[in-house]
Scaffold this motif. Structure first.
Motif, PDB file in Angstrom:
ATOM      1  N   ALA A   1     -14.043   8.010  -4.962  1.00 28.73           N
ATOM      2  CA  ALA A   1     -13.731   7.731  -3.414  1.00 28.73           C
ATOM      3  C   ALA A   1     -13.265   9.142  -3.103  1.00 28.73           C
ATOM      4  CB  ALA A   1     -12.987   6.602  -3.186  1.00 28.73           C
ATOM      5  N   PRO A   2     -13.506   9.348  -1.553  1.00 31.16           N
ATOM      6  CA  PRO A   2     -12.511  10.448  -0.863  1.00 31.16           C
ATOM      7  C   PRO A   2     -11.382  10.561  -1.071  1.00 31.16           C
ATOM      8  CG  PRO A   2     -14.169   9.556   0.548  1.00 31.16           C
ATOM      9  CD  PRO A   2     -14.185   8.584  -0.524  1.00 31.16           C
ATOM     10  N   ASP A   3     -10.923  11.659  -1.440  1.00 27.29           N
ATOM     11  CA  ASP A   3      -9.289  11.937  -1.649  1.00 27.29           C
ATOM     12  C   ASP A   3      -8.493  11.023  -0.448  1.00 27.29           C
ATOM     13  OD1 ASP A   3      -9.902  13.249  -3.804  1.00 27.29           O
ATOM     14  OD2 ASP A   3      -9.698  15.411  -2.850  1.00 27.29           O
ATOM     15  N   ARG A   4      -8.798  11.297   0.870  1.00 23.20           N
ATOM     16  CA  ARG A   4      -8.215  10.655   1.946  1.00 23.20           C
ATOM     17  C   ARG A   4      -8.188   9.185   1.668  1.00 23.20           C
ATOM     18  NH1 ARG A   4     -11.084   8.857   6.242  1.00 23.20           N
ATOM     19  NH2 ARG A   4      -9.519   9.387   7.758  1.00 23.20           N
ATOM     20  N   LEU A   5      -9.135   8.463   1.284  1.00 21.15           N
ATOM     21  CA  LEU A   5      -9.095   7.093   1.037  1.00 21.15           C
ATOM     22  C   LEU A   5      -8.206   6.941  -0.265  1.00 21.15           C
ATOM     23  CD1 LEU A   5     -12.757   5.660   1.823  1.00 21.15           C
ATOM     24  CD2 LEU A   5     -10.666   6.256   3.378  1.00 21.15           C
ATOM     25  N   ILE A   6      -8.157   7.646  -1.123  1.00 17.25           N
ATOM     26  CA  ILE A   6      -7.515   7.302  -2.609  1.00 17.25           C
ATOM     27  C   ILE A   6      -6.059   7.431  -2.245  1.00 17.25           C
ATOM     28  CG2 ILE A   6      -7.084   8.103  -4.654  1.00 17.25           C
ATOM     29  CD1 ILE A   6      -9.981   8.880  -4.929  1.00 17.25           C
ATOM     30  N   GLY A   7      -5.902   8.666  -1.254  1.00 20.35           N
ATOM     31  CA  GLY A   7      -4.418   8.857  -1.021  1.00 20.35           C
ATOM     32  C   GLY A   7      -3.769   7.761   0.098  1.00 20.35           C
ATOM     33  N   ALA A   8      -4.571   7.135   0.748  1.00 20.80           N
ATOM     34  CA  ALA A   8      -4.007   6.163   1.710  1.00 20.80           C
ATOM     35  C   ALA A   8      -3.731   4.790   0.786  1.00 20.80           C
ATOM     36  CB  ALA A   8      -4.958   5.958   2.906  1.00 20.80           C
ATOM     37  N   ALA A   9      -4.556   4.516   0.025  1.00 20.55           N
ATOM     38  CA  ALA A   9      -4.544   3.496  -0.892  1.00 20.55           C
ATOM     39  C   ALA A   9      -3.246   3.685  -1.707  1.00 20.55           C
ATOM     40  CB  ALA A   9      -5.849   3.189  -1.549  1.00 20.55           C
TER      41      ALA A   9
ATOM     42  N   ALA B   1       5.305 -16.207   6.356  1.00 26.53           N
ATOM     43  CA  ALA B   1       5.585 -15.210   7.225  1.00 26.53           C
ATOM     44  C   ALA B   1       6.255 -13.817   6.536  1.00 26.53           C
ATOM     45  CB  ALA B   1       6.687 -15.573   8.408  1.00 26.53           C
ATOM     46  N   GLU B   2       6.887 -14.168   5.587  1.00 26.65           N
ATOM     47  CA  GLU B   2       7.394 -12.919   4.948  1.00 26.65           C
ATOM     48  C   GLU B   2       6.229 -11.941   4.279  1.00 26.65           C
ATOM     49  OE1 GLU B   2      10.070 -11.583   0.895  1.00 26.65           O
ATOM     50  OE2 GLU B   2       9.628 -13.675   1.598  1.00 26.65           O
ATOM     51  N   PHE B   3       5.215 -12.519   3.875  1.00 29.54           N
ATOM     52  CA  PHE B   3       4.040 -11.946   3.390  1.00 29.54           C
ATOM     53  C   PHE B   3       3.302 -11.074   4.429  1.00 29.54           C
ATOM     54  CE2 PHE B   3       5.601 -12.791  -0.669  1.00 29.54           C
ATOM     55  CZ  PHE B   3       4.836 -12.507  -1.636  1.00 29.54           C
ATOM     56  N   THR B   4       3.138 -11.848   5.821  1.00 33.09           N
ATOM     57  CA  THR B   4       2.632 -11.350   6.723  1.00 33.09           C
ATOM     58  C   THR B   4       3.282 -10.108   7.108  1.00 33.09           C
ATOM     59  OG1 THR B   4       2.238 -13.622   7.620  1.00 33.09           O
ATOM     60  CG2 THR B   4       1.895 -11.672   9.214  1.00 33.09           C
ATOM     61  N   SER B   5       4.477 -10.017   7.140  1.00 32.84           N
ATOM     62  CA  SER B   5       5.313  -8.691   7.385  1.00 32.84           C
ATOM     63  C   SER B   5       4.966  -7.564   6.446  1.00 32.84           C
ATOM     64  CB  SER B   5       6.782  -9.044   7.473  1.00 32.84           C
ATOM     65  OG  SER B   5       7.705  -8.006   7.736  1.00 32.84           O
ATOM     66  N   ILE B   6       4.875  -8.178   5.103  1.00 42.09           N
ATOM     67  CA  ILE B   6       4.834  -7.170   3.918  1.00 42.09           C
ATOM     68  C   ILE B   6       3.303  -6.262   4.259  1.00 42.09           C
ATOM     69  CG2 ILE B   6       4.203  -6.819   1.564  1.00 42.09           C
ATOM     70  CD1 ILE B   6       6.618  -9.053   1.295  1.00 42.09           C
ATOM     71  N   ALA B   7       2.482  -7.354   4.470  1.00 44.35           N
ATOM     72  CA  ALA B   7       1.133  -7.000   4.743  1.00 44.35           C
ATOM     73  C   ALA B   7       0.827  -5.879   5.687  1.00 44.35           C
ATOM     74  CB  ALA B   7       0.028  -7.947   4.690  1.00 44.35           C
ATOM     75  N   GLU B   8       1.405  -6.098   6.747  1.00 50.07           N
ATOM     76  CA  GLU B   8       1.528  -5.379   8.034  1.00 50.07           C
ATOM     77  C   GLU B   8       2.285  -4.028   7.608  1.00 50.07           C
ATOM     78  OE1 GLU B   8       1.715  -7.085  12.177  1.00 50.07           O
ATOM     79  OE2 GLU B   8       2.842  -8.239  11.013  1.00 50.07           O
ATOM     80  N   ALA B   9       3.242  -3.986   6.724  1.00 52.24           N
ATOM     81  CA  ALA B   9       3.979  -2.577   6.422  1.00 52.24           C
ATOM     82  C   ALA B   9       3.196  -2.011   5.618  1.00 52.24           C
ATOM     83  CB  ALA B   9       5.343  -3.009   5.675  1.00 52.24           C
ATOM     84  N   ILE B  10       2.321  -2.624   4.654  1.00 53.27           N
ATOM     85  CA  ILE B  10       1.483  -1.854   3.559  1.00 53.27           C
ATOM     86  C   ILE B  10       0.284  -1.178   4.518  1.00 53.27           C
ATOM     87  CG2 ILE B  10      -0.096  -2.108   1.884  1.00 53.27           C
ATOM     88  CD1 ILE B  10       1.680  -4.519   0.628  1.00 53.27           C
ATOM     89  N   ALA B  11      -0.360  -1.834   5.400  1.00 50.84           N
ATOM     90  CA  ALA B  11      -1.346  -1.520   6.249  1.00 50.84           C
ATOM     91  C   ALA B  11      -0.774  -0.235   7.063  1.00 50.84           C
ATOM     92  CB  ALA B  11      -2.126  -2.617   7.069  1.00 50.84           C
ATOM     93  N   ALA B  12       0.168  -0.404   7.532  1.00 50.73           N
ATOM     94  CA  ALA B  12       0.803   0.764   8.405  1.00 50.73           C
ATOM     95  C   ALA B  12       0.935   2.077   7.660  1.00 50.73           C
ATOM     96  CB  ALA B  12       2.061   0.187   9.041  1.00 50.73           C
ATOM     97  N   GLU B  13       1.410   1.787   6.471  1.00 46.73           N
ATOM     98  CA  GLU B  13       1.336   2.798   5.437  1.00 46.73           C
ATOM     99  C   GLU B  13       0.240   3.603   5.240  1.00 46.73           C
ATOM    100  OE1 GLU B  13       4.309   5.487   3.789  1.00 46.73           O
ATOM    101  OE2 GLU B  13       5.013   3.717   4.808  1.00 46.73           O
ATOM    102  N   ALA B  14      -0.732   2.803   4.976  1.00 46.95           N
ATOM    103  CA  ALA B  14      -1.807   3.425   4.610  1.00 46.95           C
ATOM    104  C   ALA B  14      -2.633   4.040   5.807  1.00 46.95           C
ATOM    105  CB  ALA B  14      -2.927   2.211   4.273  1.00 46.95           C
ATOM    106  N   SER B  15      -2.510   3.274   7.144  1.00 45.58           N
ATOM    107  CA  SER B  15      -2.809   3.958   8.267  1.00 45.58           C
ATOM    108  C   SER B  15      -2.319   5.478   8.525  1.00 45.58           C
ATOM    109  CB  SER B  15      -2.665   2.923   9.330  1.00 45.58           C
ATOM    110  OG  SER B  15      -3.046   3.522  10.814  1.00 45.58           O
ATOM    111  N   ALA B  16      -1.041   5.413   8.349  1.00 45.19           N
ATOM    112  CA  ALA B  16      -0.288   6.542   8.491  1.00 45.19           C
ATOM    113  C   ALA B  16      -0.817   7.834   7.604  1.00 45.19           C
ATOM    114  CB  ALA B  16       1.282   6.335   8.344  1.00 45.19           C
ATOM    115  N   ALA B  17      -1.171   7.524   6.434  1.00 47.59           N
ATOM    116  CA  ALA B  17      -1.547   8.375   5.514  1.00 47.59           C
ATOM    117  C   ALA B  17      -2.700   8.947   5.786  1.00 47.59           C
ATOM    118  CB  ALA B  17      -1.683   7.565   4.103  1.00 47.59           C
ATOM    119  N   LEU B  18      -3.674   7.988   6.293  1.00 52.84           N
ATOM    120  CA  LEU B  18      -5.021   8.312   7.008  1.00 52.84           C
ATOM    121  C   LEU B  18      -4.951   9.384   8.085  1.00 52.84           C
ATOM    122  CD1 LEU B  18      -6.902   4.862   6.776  1.00 52.84           C
ATOM    123  CD2 LEU B  18      -7.471   6.840   5.208  1.00 52.84           C
TER     124      LEU B  18
END
Length: 283
Positions: free
Chosen positions: A67-75, A262-279
């Motif tokens: 996979a492209p480095d940018r996707l690997i890095g974001a993951a 709801a705790e895991f909703t918050s965790i999922a959003e935080a994980i997605a936000a981190e990956a989005s920022a890395a992209l």
């Protein structure tokens, strides 16, 4: 009851795989289960220096992925954020496993089997069978990392892919339409598989207001949670899907009751936000 017969596909973090296979990865100290979802997943300790998902025994390190480095890095950054919530054992799904996985999905089968499921209401059969989606389906330039925690009986994952053309966009749009239909008209369904009866409840979790979630991500994020109850117990799951420009990110948890909280909703959003920022940083 009125029912329909259908064939259900297998997915990585989606609904039908767990309807058929049940929760997996219940013990993070054990090797990943030998199935289409988790074979070849490395369960290495997360890197405290921020390298993200590691290359545990039998799994793939970042250098082994196509996979492209940018996707690997974001993951990897998403997995690193997951580690901050205690999901310390994690690793990438290898290219070989991802290819087998895509083949199973495209063949609309369960590891060579041909399961038939009775669903009620009948009108929910089609969206229920079609809702399963994995970014890995969009081609080889996609990536997935799984993560486990001692405190959670189940598995979490992050998948990323870049939309390449109109066909990919249509496929994603169709997936979102199926999710919307289930949330609107099929919140409560029943199905019978191999003579066992199950009750399925699908809900839309309340997305959290977090300063770390960009406005664009919040506007382009959908989520759903479900719980399946039967004689073999109850399985919970939560899936968050977001799109930023031409990149898609899917974060999911499957397993114990906490997965739908709801705790895991918050965790999922935080994980997605981190990956989005890395992209965005990688561009």
């Amino acid at each position: 009851m009125t029912s329909a017969r259908l064939r259900l596909p297998v997915t990585g973090a989606g609904l039908i795989a767990v309807l058929l296979l049940g929760a997996c990865g219940s013990d993070p100290q054990e090797a990943a289960p030998d199935d289409a979802d988790h074979a070849g997943v490395g369960q290495g300790e997360s890197d405290p220096e921020g390298e993200g998902a590691g290359d545990g025994a039998g799994g793939a390190g970042a250098a082994d992925l196509s996979a492209p480095d940018r996707l690997i890095g974001a993951a990897a950054q998403g997995a690193q954020r997951a580690a901050s919530f205690g999901f310390a054992e994690q690793g990438f799904v290898s290219d070989e496993v991802a290819a087998s996985y895509r083949e199973l999905l495209e063949e609309n089968s369960l590891a060579g089997e041909d399961p038939e499921v009775e669903v009620s209401p009948e009108s929910c059969a089609r969206p229920l069978a079609a809702v399963d989606f994995s970014p890995l389906l969009l081609g080889e330039e996609s990536v997935r990392a799984d993560y486990f925690a001692e405190s959670f009986s189940g598995v979490g994952s992050i998948e990323l892919a870049t939309l390449d053309g109109e066909a990919d966009r249509e496929r994603v749009a169709e997936h979102l339409e199926n999710v919307a239909e289930l949330l609107e008209s099929c919140q409560d369904t029943e199905f019978t598989l191999d003579g066992l009866d199950y009750v399925l409840r699908i809900e839309e979790p309340d997305l959290q207001e977090q300063a770390e979630v960009p406005a664009e991500q919040a506007e382009n994020t959908v989520a759903y949670s479900w719980q399946r109850s039967g004689d073999d117990g109850t399985t919970h799951a939560q899936i968050l899907f977001t799109q930023v420009d031409d990149d898609i990110i899917m974060v999911s948890f499957t397993g114990g009751e906490a997965a739908g909280s709801a705790e895991f909703t918050s965790i999922a959003e935080a994980i997605a936000a981190e990956a989005s920022a890395a992209l965005e940083t990688a561009e």
